[in-house]
Write a protein that holds these residues in place. Structure first.
Motif, PDB file in Angstrom:
ATOM      1  N   ASP A 219       0.863  -1.192   0.000  1.00 41.06           N
ATOM      2  CA  ASP A 219       0.000   0.000   0.000  1.00 41.06           C
ATOM      3  C   ASP A 219       0.896   1.238   0.000  1.00 41.06           C
ATOM      4  O   ASP A 219       1.877   1.293   0.736  1.00 41.06           O
ATOM      5  N   ASP A 220       0.559   2.216  -0.836  1.00 39.19           N
ATOM      6  CA  ASP A 220       1.332   3.456  -0.828  1.00 39.19           C
ATOM      7  C   ASP A 220       0.460   4.659  -0.499  1.00 39.19           C
ATOM      8  O   ASP A 220       0.756   5.787  -0.914  1.00 39.19           O
ATOM      9  N   GLY A 221      -0.608   4.396   0.248  1.00 35.84           N
ATOM     10  CA  GLY A 221      -1.462   5.497   0.697  1.00 35.84           C
ATOM     11  C   GLY A 221      -2.158   6.227  -0.425  1.00 35.84           C
ATOM     12  O   GLY A 221      -2.518   7.394  -0.282  1.00 35.84           O
ATOM     13  N   GLY A 222      -2.312   5.569  -1.569  1.00 35.95           N
ATOM     14  CA  GLY A 222      -3.002   6.199  -2.690  1.00 35.95           C
ATOM     15  C   GLY A 222      -2.166   7.208  -3.439  1.00 35.95           C
ATOM     16  O   GLY A 222      -2.712   8.047  -4.170  1.00 35.95           O
ATOM     17  N   SER A 223      -0.838   7.129  -3.321  1.00 38.55           N
ATOM     18  CA  SER A 223       0.019   8.106  -3.997  1.00 38.55           C
ATOM     19  C   SER A 223      -0.078   7.988  -5.519  1.00 38.55           C
ATOM     20  O   SER A 223       0.103   8.965  -6.239  1.00 38.55           O
ATOM     21  N   GLY A 224      -0.332   6.789  -5.999  1.00 35.13           N
ATOM     22  CA  GLY A 224      -0.451   6.582  -7.443  1.00 35.13           C
ATOM     23  C   GLY A 224       0.868   6.470  -8.181  1.00 35.13           C
ATOM     24  O   GLY A 224       0.883   6.416  -9.410  1.00 35.13           O
ATOM     25  N   TYR A 225       1.975   6.408  -7.449  1.00 34.42           N
ATOM     26  CA  TYR A 225       3.272   6.323  -8.103  1.00 34.42           C
ATOM     27  C   TYR A 225       3.559   4.894  -8.574  1.00 34.42           C
ATOM     28  O   TYR A 225       3.036   3.923  -8.033  1.00 34.42           O
ATOM     29  N   GLU A 226       4.421   4.791  -9.583  1.00 34.36           N
ATOM     30  CA  GLU A 226       4.935   3.493 -10.008  1.00 34.36           C
ATOM     31  C   GLU A 226       6.175   3.197  -9.178  1.00 34.36           C
ATOM     32  O   GLU A 226       7.098   4.003  -9.120  1.00 34.36           O
TER      33      GLU A 226
ATOM     34  N   ILE B 153       7.961   9.795  -9.955  1.00 32.81           N
ATOM     35  CA  ILE B 153       7.045  10.912  -9.725  1.00 32.81           C
ATOM     36  C   ILE B 153       6.961  11.852 -10.917  1.00 32.81           C
ATOM     37  O   ILE B 153       6.307  12.910 -10.848  1.00 32.81           O
ATOM     38  N   GLY B 154       7.614  11.493 -12.043  1.00 34.77           N
ATOM     39  CA  GLY B 154       7.526  12.318 -13.246  1.00 34.77           C
ATOM     40  C   GLY B 154       8.160  13.680 -13.046  1.00 34.77           C
ATOM     41  O   GLY B 154       9.203  13.815 -12.418  1.00 34.77           O
ATOM     42  N   ASP B 155       7.501  14.698 -13.565  1.00 35.32           N
ATOM     43  CA  ASP B 155       8.057  16.048 -13.439  1.00 35.32           C
ATOM     44  C   ASP B 155       7.410  16.827 -12.304  1.00 35.32           C
ATOM     45  O   ASP B 155       7.434  18.057 -12.286  1.00 35.32           O
ATOM     46  N   ALA B 156       6.829  16.115 -11.334  1.00 39.83           N
ATOM     47  CA  ALA B 156       6.206  16.770 -10.176  1.00 39.83           C
ATOM     48  C   ALA B 156       7.269  17.465  -9.331  1.00 39.83           C
ATOM     49  O   ALA B 156       8.427  17.045  -9.280  1.00 39.83           O
ATOM     50  N   ASP B 157       6.864  18.528  -8.663  1.00 36.83           N
ATOM     51  CA  ASP B 157       7.755  19.256  -7.757  1.00 36.83           C
ATOM     52  C   ASP B 157       7.578  18.713  -6.346  1.00 36.83           C
ATOM     53  O   ASP B 157       6.812  19.248  -5.540  1.00 36.83           O
ATOM     54  N   GLY B 158       8.267  17.640  -6.026  1.00 37.46           N
ATOM     55  CA  GLY B 158       8.196  17.075  -4.693  1.00 37.46           C
ATOM     56  C   GLY B 158       7.015  16.138  -4.518  1.00 37.46           C
ATOM     57  O   GLY B 158       6.220  15.903  -5.435  1.00 37.46           O
ATOM     58  N   THR B 159       6.901  15.612  -3.310  1.00 42.36           N
ATOM     59  CA  THR B 159       5.820  14.687  -2.971  1.00 42.36           C
ATOM     60  C   THR B 159       5.172  15.092  -1.668  1.00 42.36           C
ATOM     61  O   THR B 159       5.816  15.648  -0.776  1.00 42.36           O
ATOM     62  N   ALA B 160       3.896  14.780  -1.557  1.00 44.87           N
ATOM     63  CA  ALA B 160       3.183  14.964  -0.288  1.00 44.87           C
ATOM     64  C   ALA B 160       3.502  13.797   0.633  1.00 44.87           C
ATOM     65  O   ALA B 160       4.034  12.765   0.198  1.00 44.87           O
TER      66      ALA B 160
ATOM     67  N   VAL C 191       6.199   8.252   5.253  1.00 46.22           N
ATOM     68  CA  VAL C 191       7.068   9.041   4.380  1.00 46.22           C
ATOM     69  C   VAL C 191       6.675  10.515   4.500  1.00 46.22           C
ATOM     70  O   VAL C 191       5.524  10.879   4.264  1.00 46.22           O
ATOM     71  N   PRO C 192       7.614  11.380   4.863  1.00 49.76           N
ATOM     72  CA  PRO C 192       7.270  12.794   5.013  1.00 49.76           C
ATOM     73  C   PRO C 192       7.143  13.494   3.664  1.00 49.76           C
ATOM     74  O   PRO C 192       7.488  12.949   2.618  1.00 49.76           O
ATOM     75  N   ARG C 193       6.660  14.724   3.687  1.00 46.72           N
ATOM     76  CA  ARG C 193       6.661  15.555   2.492  1.00 46.72           C
ATOM     77  C   ARG C 193       8.116  15.749   2.039  1.00 46.72           C
ATOM     78  O   ARG C 193       9.014  15.930   2.858  1.00 46.72           O
ATOM     79  N   THR C 194       8.357  15.687   0.719  1.00 48.65           N
ATOM     80  CA  THR C 194       9.720  15.805   0.224  1.00 48.65           C
ATOM     81  C   THR C 194       9.799  16.799  -0.932  1.00 48.65           C
ATOM     82  O   THR C 194       8.781  17.181  -1.518  1.00 48.65           O
ATOM     83  N   THR C 195      11.019  17.164  -1.242  1.00 49.94           N
ATOM     84  CA  THR C 195      11.289  17.986  -2.427  1.00 49.94           C
ATOM     85  C   THR C 195      11.936  17.145  -3.522  1.00 49.94           C
ATOM     86  O   THR C 195      12.634  17.673  -4.387  1.00 49.94           O
ATOM     87  N   ALA C 196      11.701  15.841  -3.491  1.00 48.56           N
ATOM     88  CA  ALA C 196      12.304  14.928  -4.460  1.00 48.56           C
ATOM     89  C   ALA C 196      11.941  15.343  -5.885  1.00 48.56           C
ATOM     90  O   ALA C 196      10.852  15.857  -6.150  1.00 48.56           O
ATOM     91  N   HIS C 197      12.874  15.098  -6.795  1.00 49.70           N
ATOM     92  CA  HIS C 197      12.685  15.447  -8.201  1.00 49.70           C
ATOM     93  C   HIS C 197      12.919  14.209  -9.054  1.00 49.70           C
ATOM     94  O   HIS C 197      13.835  13.424  -8.786  1.00 49.70           O
ATOM     95  N   LEU C 198      12.086  13.988 -10.051  1.00 51.20           N
ATOM     96  CA  LEU C 198      12.174  12.905 -11.020  1.00 51.20           C
ATOM     97  C   LEU C 198      11.768  11.553 -10.438  1.00 51.20           C
ATOM     98  O   LEU C 198      10.959  10.836 -11.012  1.00 51.20           O
ATOM     99  N   ALA C 199      12.343  11.195  -9.303  1.00 54.50           N
ATOM    100  CA  ALA C 199      11.954   9.960  -8.619  1.00 54.50           C
ATOM    101  C   ALA C 199      12.337  10.077  -7.153  1.00 54.50           C
ATOM    102  O   ALA C 199      13.438  10.537  -6.817  1.00 54.50           O
ATOM    103  N   LEU C 200      11.429   9.671  -6.287  1.00 52.82           N
ATOM    104  CA  LEU C 200      11.672   9.622  -4.854  1.00 52.82           C
ATOM    105  C   LEU C 200      12.300   8.274  -4.513  1.00 52.82           C
ATOM    106  O   LEU C 200      11.850   7.226  -4.990  1.00 52.82           O
TER     107      LEU C 200
END
Length: 467
Positions: free
Chosen positions: A378-385, A401-408, A445-454
């Motif tokens: 389970d990934d809490g519904g993040s929808g990531y691959e 996470i694609g080109d998203a600016d960080g993750t929740a 998993v806390p909120r992050t500023t990850a880019h391209l892939a967490l």
């Protein structure tokens, strides 16, 4: 701005290998301990670059396939500006050498760019199917150092020197076919496809001359150009029984000259294919033998214009994650334009890739597939691959996470065959508590500023962990 629309659709993949059906009896592991050691080292490198460059760049093409008569795709067509017969085109193509200047090729820039992107090894095209050598061969005047070629530089030597200076290992691409050699395509012969154009049984001396020529050129490469980690042989249709090239002798001699070399007779399955090379595709599942996907960054193997589009950086990282988590290596294809210059978008994209690798490389280099040891629950519904790699002490969970600016923030739950002591997001020093519950591990998993892939590192416990 440009109205050019990039097309990353791969060429007809049959072009890369042998023609017709050949039974695949499975991967054949080497038995030589030295080759096995070299193979395991190569598998740990994970990320490499293959560079194509040759006469074809002068007419805006990324390979020499326009000489072929099969016409199974646009990549086999002459440039739109050409008019004339097929025989006239062959003569026209050979004359391209007189316009091959390559004045903007600075291998040090290519090497520095690839090193910063996190690549660990290079495969460079010493000779494509057209037979034009990008090195100073003594076997032919159809080469980059010939008196009538204005470039006049030993490109292979310069390139190897530059990449080795940046710490990359070097492998050599060599085509077993040679459409310029009169023992392969006889002048005036009935040339209708990529194959030899005469009856070998009726003129065995001509074919033997070609075989000896080929073996001498390969020996030059393995004698005069320093440490070679891979002999990457293309033109898989050149094989027993129709076009015997003496591959067993080639492989044996290669290992005598370069004891730590890997021999890759592409698409000719057997003892001389130390690893397999799916082209422009990724296997859909984990494979238990060595393999390497070669995939272009630009629409073709060379960049044709200064603003040539590239695959976006997040796609490169996603491809890397998919390949490495399934047990393979990623060989990224790039190449110069006619002048030898680097497309500006290649520079930009590889800078982004390198920035990600600086932070997350430990989840890539020296890892093995982690899917047998951890599965997403389970990934809490993040929808990531998600993809998993691991070392002896750590499981890495990679979220694309694609080109998203960080993750929740979200909760991640995985099953693990080994308890997990703690977790961290790569690029941070924050240790994240985990819950172990009968083989299920939950990480907040806390909120992050990850880019391209967490990337989440799950540190495995060496002693029992209390739930």
């Amino acid at each position: 701005m440009t109205d050019f629309q990039p097309d990353f659709t791969p060429d007809n993949l049959a072009a890369a290998g042998r023609l017709g059906y050949a039974e695949d009896r499975g991967y054949e592991w080497p038995t030589d301990p030295r080759t096995l050691t070299a193979l395991e080292h190569w598998r740990s490198l994970k990320f490499g670059v293959i560079m194509h460059w040759g006469l074809y760049a002068t007419i805006g093409q990324d390979g020499s396939w326009s000489l072929c008569r099969e016409n199974i795709g646009a990549f086999m067509e002459p440039p739109a500006s050409w008019s004339g017969t097929e025989e006239e085109y062959e003569a026209f193509y050979k004359e391209l050498r007189k316009n091959f200047t390559g004045e903007d090729y600075r291998p040090e820039e290519w090497a520095a760019m690839c090193a910063k992107a996190g690549m660990k090894y290079l495969v460079f095209t010493s000779k494509h199917h057209d037979g034009f050598a990008m090195y100073n061969t003594a076997e032919s005047d159809y080469k980059v150092t010939a008196a009538d070629v204005p470039l006049g530089r030993d490109i292979l030597r310069e390139t190897f020197d530059a990449f080795r200076a940046e710490g990359l290992e070097t492998g050599v691409y060599f085509s077993k076919a040679d459409w310029a050699h009169t023992g392969y395509w006889k002048p005036g012969g009935n040339t209708v496809n990529r194959l030899h154009n005469y009856n070998i049984d009726e003129d065995p001396q001509a074919w033997d001359g070609f075989v000896q020529f080929t073996q001498r050129q390969i020996e030059e490469l393995l004698t005069n150009y320093g440490d070679i980690s891979v002999l990457w042989l293309d033109a898989g249709w050149v094989n027993e029984p129709d076009e015997p090239i003496g591959i067993d002798h080639i492989a044996q001699r290669a290992r005598e000259l370069q004891p730590n070399i890997l021999v890759v007779d592409r698409e000719v399955h057997g003892p001389n294919e130390n690893y397999r090379t799916p082209e422009q595709e990724i296997p859909s599942e984990t494979l238990d033998y060595p393999w390497e996907s070669c995939i272009t960054l630009t629409p073709g193997w060379c960049s044709m214009r200064p603003d040539d589009a590239t695959r976006p950086a997040h796609e490169v990282i996603a491809t890397l994650a998919r390949i490495v988590s399934r047990g393979g290596n990623y060989l990224l294809g790039i190449g110069p334009d006619a002048t030898g210059a680097i497309s500006r978008n290649i520079v930009t994209t590889l800078e982004q890739v390198g920035g990600w690798m600086d932070v997350n490389g430990e989840a890539i280099y020296g890892t093995v597939p982690g899917g047998k040891d951890a599965d997403l629950l389970d990934d809490g519904g993040s929808g990531y691959e998600w993809h998993f790699t691991r070392t002896d002490s750590t499981i890495f969970a990679l979220a694309l996470i694609g080109d998203a600016d960080g993750t929740a923030g979200f909760d991640l739950t995985v099953s693990s065959t080994t308890p997990v002591r703690s977790a961290r997001v790569l690029g941070t020093d924050v240790v994240i508590p985990v819950e172990n519950n009968d083989g299920e591990i939950t990480v907040a998993v806390p909120r992050t500023t990850a880019h391209l892939a967490l990337v989440l590192a799950l540190e495995l416990a060496t002693e029992p962990v209390t739930p």
